[in-house]
Design an enzyme around this catalytic site. Structure first.
Site, PDB file in Angstrom:
ATOM      1  CD  GLU A 220      -2.940  -0.774  -0.238  1.00  0.00           C
ATOM      2  OE1 GLU A 220      -2.929   0.330  -0.798  1.00  0.00           O
ATOM      3  OE2 GLU A 220      -3.571  -1.738  -0.682  1.00  0.00           O
TER       4      GLU A 220
ATOM      5  CE1 TYR B 159      -6.861   2.932  -1.124  1.00  0.00           C
ATOM      6  CE2 TYR B 159      -4.517   3.268  -0.685  1.00  0.00           C
ATOM      7  CZ  TYR B 159      -5.546   2.510  -1.219  1.00  0.00           C
ATOM      8  OH  TYR B 159      -5.255   1.317  -1.815  1.00  0.00           O
TER       9      TYR B 159
ATOM     10  CG  ASP C   3      -8.422   3.779  -5.132  1.00  0.00           C
ATOM     11  OD1 ASP C   3      -9.650   3.630  -5.271  1.00  0.00           O
ATOM     12  OD2 ASP C   3      -7.593   3.298  -5.905  1.00  0.00           O
TER      13      ASP C   3
END
Length: 293
Positions: free
Chosen positions: A40, A123, A141
């Site tokens: 991520e 996010y 996102d």
DNA sequence: CAGACGTGGCT
DNA sequence: TAGCCAAGTCT
């Protein structure tokens, strides 16, 4: 509200994902929360194709947060390679240290705990909680925003920044069951990445084409506030990038190399200073720099 | 809240 | 070819 029937939209997206999801190293039951977290951070503003090899090398070298936390920050920056935005490497390292200090070396599952980590914003916290732990969170996102803008709101692209209305739509669409919500999150992201693309949407291959508000409206062009592009040539970012390339490619580098990499004296010195201030570089001797040991 | 912050591929 | 874009965060 003129939203499509939720069940149709959900079934279509979830079924499509079941058949078309890419196989990625950080997906699937064998992927650790740490693997998900590393992916991520790397995927922030960076395409999947470029992340895959670096992610593999990273997990090989630092299989746990404690492993990374024990390494010098400069090694993290070097391993980050050319993914861009190298401060993310520093933040990931700092997050690993925080995980060791605050969570016994275990990646936390709670959104609030994740959000408190360096480099982890709304996010990323929602994504890790959702993908690594199956928690129920709105994962908003750029892909999801574009899918909802089109399919639900009937606009080509979302506004420059997330709006309240947008978050409300995403919240209303989030399935009640946590596991289903987590799959819904990845599935909508994947749809945005593979089909509902920013530039050339493949509406012919879209599972929700029948209920898409943007399509129903005749594909009206974006008419929101201007989306400003980022300047590059001649900016400090370009200058810093040149200098960081020197740092990655050698144990240390001298002033002559920096002068060769960037002609403008004033800007060169400003960038050198800011890189040191950011913790991306250290001055080893007068006129000589290196990645932090 | 607007602007800074890397890098490279694609149209 | 010059932009635009890629799973954002921080200040």
């Amino acid at each position: 509200m003129d939203t499509p029937a939720p069940s149709d939209l959900h079934d279509a997206v979830l079924d499509w994902y079941d058949d078309h999801a890419r196989v990625l190293p950080w997906r699937g039951p064998e992927a650790s929360p740490w693997s998900v977290m590393v992916s991520e951070l790397m995927l922030q503003q960076t395409p999947v194709a470029r992340v895959v090899p670096v992610h593999a090398a990273w997990l090989e070298r630092w299989p746990t947060p404690a492993d990374l936390a024990a390494a010098p920050t400069g090694e993290a920056v070097r391993m980050w390679g050319r993914l861009g935005y190298p401060r993310r490497a520093l933040r990931l390292h700092a997050a690993a240290v925080a995980i060791v200090e605050r969570h016994d070396g275990v990646v936390p599952a709670a959104y609030e705990d994740l959000l408190a980590l360096p480099g982890v914003g709304d996010y990323t916290a929602a994504a890790i909680a959702s993908f690594a732990f199956g928690r129920r969170h709105v994962v908003l996102d750029t892909n999801v925003r574009r899918v909802l803008a089109r399919a639900v709101s009937g606009t080509e692209l979302p506004a420059p920044a997330v709006t309240r209305a947008e978050r409300d739509v995403a919240t209303a669409l989030l399935p009640d069951d946590p596991a289903t919500a987590a799959t819904w999150a990845v599935a909508t992201m994947e749809l945005g990445a593979l089909v509902c693309a920013a530039r050339q949407p493949r509406c012919d291959a879209c599972p929700v084409a029948e209920v898409c508000a943007w399509r129903a409206a005749g594909f009206p062009a974006y008419d929101g506030p201007p989306r400003r592009g980022q300047a590059w040539a001649g900016t400090d970012r370009q200058c810093r990038g040149r200098i960081m390339a020197l740092a990655r490619d050698a144990a240390s580098f001298g002033l002559a190399q920096v002068e060769a990499a960037w002609p403008g004296t004033e800007q060169r010195e400003r960038c050198l200073d800011s890189l040191v201030a950011d913790g991306l570089l250290t001055q080893v001797t007068p006129g000589r720099w290196a990645l932090p040991g």
